[in-house]
Scaffold this active site. Structure first.
Site, PDB file in Angstrom:
ATOM      1  N   LYS A  95       0.871  -1.186   0.000  1.00 18.84           N
ATOM      2  CA  LYS A  95       0.000   0.000   0.000  1.00 18.84           C
ATOM      3  C   LYS A  95       0.900   1.226   0.000  1.00 18.84           C
ATOM      4  O   LYS A  95       2.034   1.166   0.464  1.00 18.84           O
ATOM      5  CB  LYS A  95      -0.882   0.026   1.251  1.00 18.84           C
ATOM      6  CG  LYS A  95      -2.177   0.758   1.057  1.00 18.84           C
ATOM      7  CD  LYS A  95      -3.205  -0.113   0.379  1.00 18.84           C
ATOM      8  CE  LYS A  95      -4.410   0.667  -0.079  1.00 18.84           C
ATOM      9  NZ  LYS A  95      -5.471  -0.241  -0.538  1.00 18.84           N
ATOM     10  N   ASP A 153      -6.764   4.042  -4.899  1.00 17.35           N
ATOM     11  CA  ASP A 153      -7.476   3.837  -3.634  1.00 17.35           C
ATOM     12  C   ASP A 153      -8.183   5.170  -3.395  1.00 17.35           C
ATOM     13  O   ASP A 153      -8.360   5.949  -4.351  1.00 17.35           O
ATOM     14  CB  ASP A 153      -6.495   3.457  -2.509  1.00 17.35           C
ATOM     15  CG  ASP A 153      -7.199   2.950  -1.253  1.00 17.35           C
ATOM     16  OD1 ASP A 153      -7.568   1.771  -1.206  1.00 17.35           O
ATOM     17  OD2 ASP A 153      -7.395   3.747  -0.310  1.00 17.35           O
TER      18      ASP A 153
HETATM   19  O1  2IT Z   1      -7.909  -1.750  -1.314  1.00 16.39           O
HETATM   20  C1  2IT Z   1      -7.736  -2.243  -2.440  1.00 16.39           C
HETATM   21  O2  2IT Z   1      -7.803  -3.468  -2.640  1.00 16.39           O
HETATM   22  C2  2IT Z   1      -7.428  -1.337  -3.538  1.00 16.39           C
HETATM   23  N1  2IT Z   1      -7.362  -0.136  -3.313  1.00 16.39           N
HETATM   24  C3  2IT Z   1      -7.149  -1.873  -4.915  1.00 16.39           C
HETATM   25  C4  2IT Z   1      -5.724  -2.260  -5.050  1.00 16.39           C
HETATM   26  C5  2IT Z   1      -5.296  -2.691  -6.429  1.00 16.39           C
HETATM   27  O3  2IT Z   1      -4.093  -2.982  -6.554  1.00 16.39           O
HETATM   28  O4  2IT Z   1      -6.103  -2.743  -7.351  1.00 16.39           O
END
Ligand code: 2IT
Length: 447
Positions: free
Chosen positions: A124, A164
């Site tokens: 993240k 996100d």
């Molecule tokens: O919380 C999540 O799963 C996302 N923000 C998507 C992450 C992604 O790599 O598509």
């Protein structure tokens, strides 16, 4: 393993990292029993290793705003766990972003990604940049400045960011443009959530919300219920709330509430296609006000300042906005008003007291890492299309998304079915994700 000992040590080491400690506690409490049946996990200290990110990058992001003022933010990328694949997870741009918030999200992402059945590790990132009130030019300059540092940390086989909260298609475009310029690499697989003409997967924008509703259908089906005609409260009006509203309406349910930081919009007759389309306009405006819906559709959407979606009587509550957005008091109000199902679409959308209250009162409850995994799963499908230089049709992507959500539901049932036959989806999702990551870590040795 003793959950309380491990948590006490983490608390002393990371005081004040409340979201991170909350996410770790929920997982450890769920897996403790299974963990203790596997002495090999304890011997190799799997839990102690799993709760620490592999590495954290933190960097200064300096940019110039429209008034010519120099602005400085902090950017992060947390590469949490690579046991089952390259690091994968979104970027969050929000004024409240801290290392604690991104550690909780990266930790959750690790288990979520394991549940998708695709080979993706957990990560993240993001920044304390506040998109509210920013112009397009400011967003672009911030994204470029952010990528100036981030590009060194990522790559299509190392770490693949996506969107996100505060990061959607527009931001991914600016980030990708700058990545190409700096890295001189033209592999589109370095980011997901791209535009349709330059490597993006069809249905990725809708995928989190669509996948969530497919999961809700499985939950209801397993409990002998049906979604048609049900009243649904959604929170937020961003990408996730948008996708959830489209699919819920297609399935014959009625979305009667959306919300924002300013309050709630009650939509007694159910959200319409025009309103769903207008959510995109509201998001692009960066005003962050749900009241705009009531202004645009007077009489149809009624705005109340300072209230949440959880004050509206519904059958099903779908938190789609932010962590801890649904408190124990909100859960009590929902249940008192007849709500019997809550599926988290936001990550850790419910406070622990709310989850407990739902479970104690027979409300069907499912956690974000299972419900919202269709988003990252479709990112995984985007990576596959990029790596093989093809694009699938909407039907192909949708059918794969369906299969994945069904498999996640099966894992929850397998690991979460209780002696009385009901399913504890929190336990099921946590054990399902954990077992896969733990097994991979064991097989790869002490690294
Ligand atoms: O919380 C999540 O799963 C996302 N923000 C998507 C992450 C992604 O790599 O598509």
């Amino acid at each position: 393993m003793n959950t309380n000992d491990i948590l006490a040590r983490l608390q002393a080491k990371y005081p004040g990292e409340n979201e991170y400690l909350q996410a770790v506690r929920e997982v450890l409490e769920s897996i403790e029993e299974v963990y203790n049946m596997h002495p090999e996990f304890e011997k190799e200290r799997i839990v102690e290793r799993m709760v620490e990110p592999d590495r954290i990058f933190s960097f200064r992001v300096t940019w110039v705003d429209d008034r010519g003022e120099v602005q400085t933010n902090t950017g992060y990328r947390i590469q949490f766990n690579s046991a089952i694949g390259p690091y994968k997870g979104g970027l969050r741009f929000h004024r409240a972003v801290t290392p604690s918030m991104l550690k909780f999200l990266g930790f959750e992402q690790t288990f979520k990604n394991a549940l998708t059945t695709l080979p993706m590790g957990g990560a993240k990132g993001g920044s304390d940049f506040d998109p509210k009130g920013k112009s397009n030019g400011e967003i672009m300059r911030f994204c470029q400045a952010f990528m100036q540092e981030l590009w060194q940390c990522i790559g299509p086989d190392q770490d693949i960011p996506a969107g996100d909260v505060g990061v959607g298609g527009r931001e991914i475009g600016y980030l990708y443009g700058q990545y190409k310029k700096l890295a001189r690499q033209y592999n589109t697989g370095v980011l997901t959530g791209k535009g349709g003409t330059w490597g993006g997967s069809i249905l990725r924008p809708e995928a989190t919300g669509f996948g969530a509703l497919y999961f809700v259908q499985h939950v209801l089906d397993h409990a002998g219920k049906d979604i048609a005609g049900k009243r649904i409260a959604v929170s937020g009006f961003g990408n996730v709330a948008w996708g959830a509203s489209i699919k819920a309406s297609q399935l014959g349910a009625k979305v009667v509430a959306i919300s924002g930081p300013d309050g709630v919009c009650y939509i007694p007759d159910g959200i319409t296609k025009e309103m769903i389309d207008y959510m995109l306009v509201m998001r692009a405006s960066n005003r962050d006000k749900v009241e705009d819906m009531a202004t645009r559709f007077p009489g149809k959407a009624q705005f109340t300042a300072g209230k949440k979606s959880w004050s509206i009587p519904v059958d099903i509550a779908l938190p789609c906005a932010f962590q801890n957005e649904l408190s124990e008091d909100d859960a009590k109000e929902l249940v008192a008003n007849g709500c019997w199902c809550c599926c988290e679409v936001s990550n850790m959308g419910c406070q622990p007291g709310a989850i407990h209250y739902f479970q104690q009162n027979g409300v069907l409850f499912a956690p974000g890492k299972a419900v919202n995994a269709g988003g990252v799963a479709t990112s995984g499908l985007e990576m596959t299309q990029n790596a093989s230089h093809i694009s699938w049709t909407a039907e192909e992507v949708d059918s794969k998304l369906h299969q994945i959500m069904q498999s996640i539901h099966e894992q929850c049932v397998k690991f979460g079915t209780q002696p009385d036959g009901t399913v504890d989806y929190v336990k099921g999702a946590n054990i399902g994700g954990f077992m896969k990551v733990a097994q991979a870590m064991l097989e790869q040795g002490i690294i």
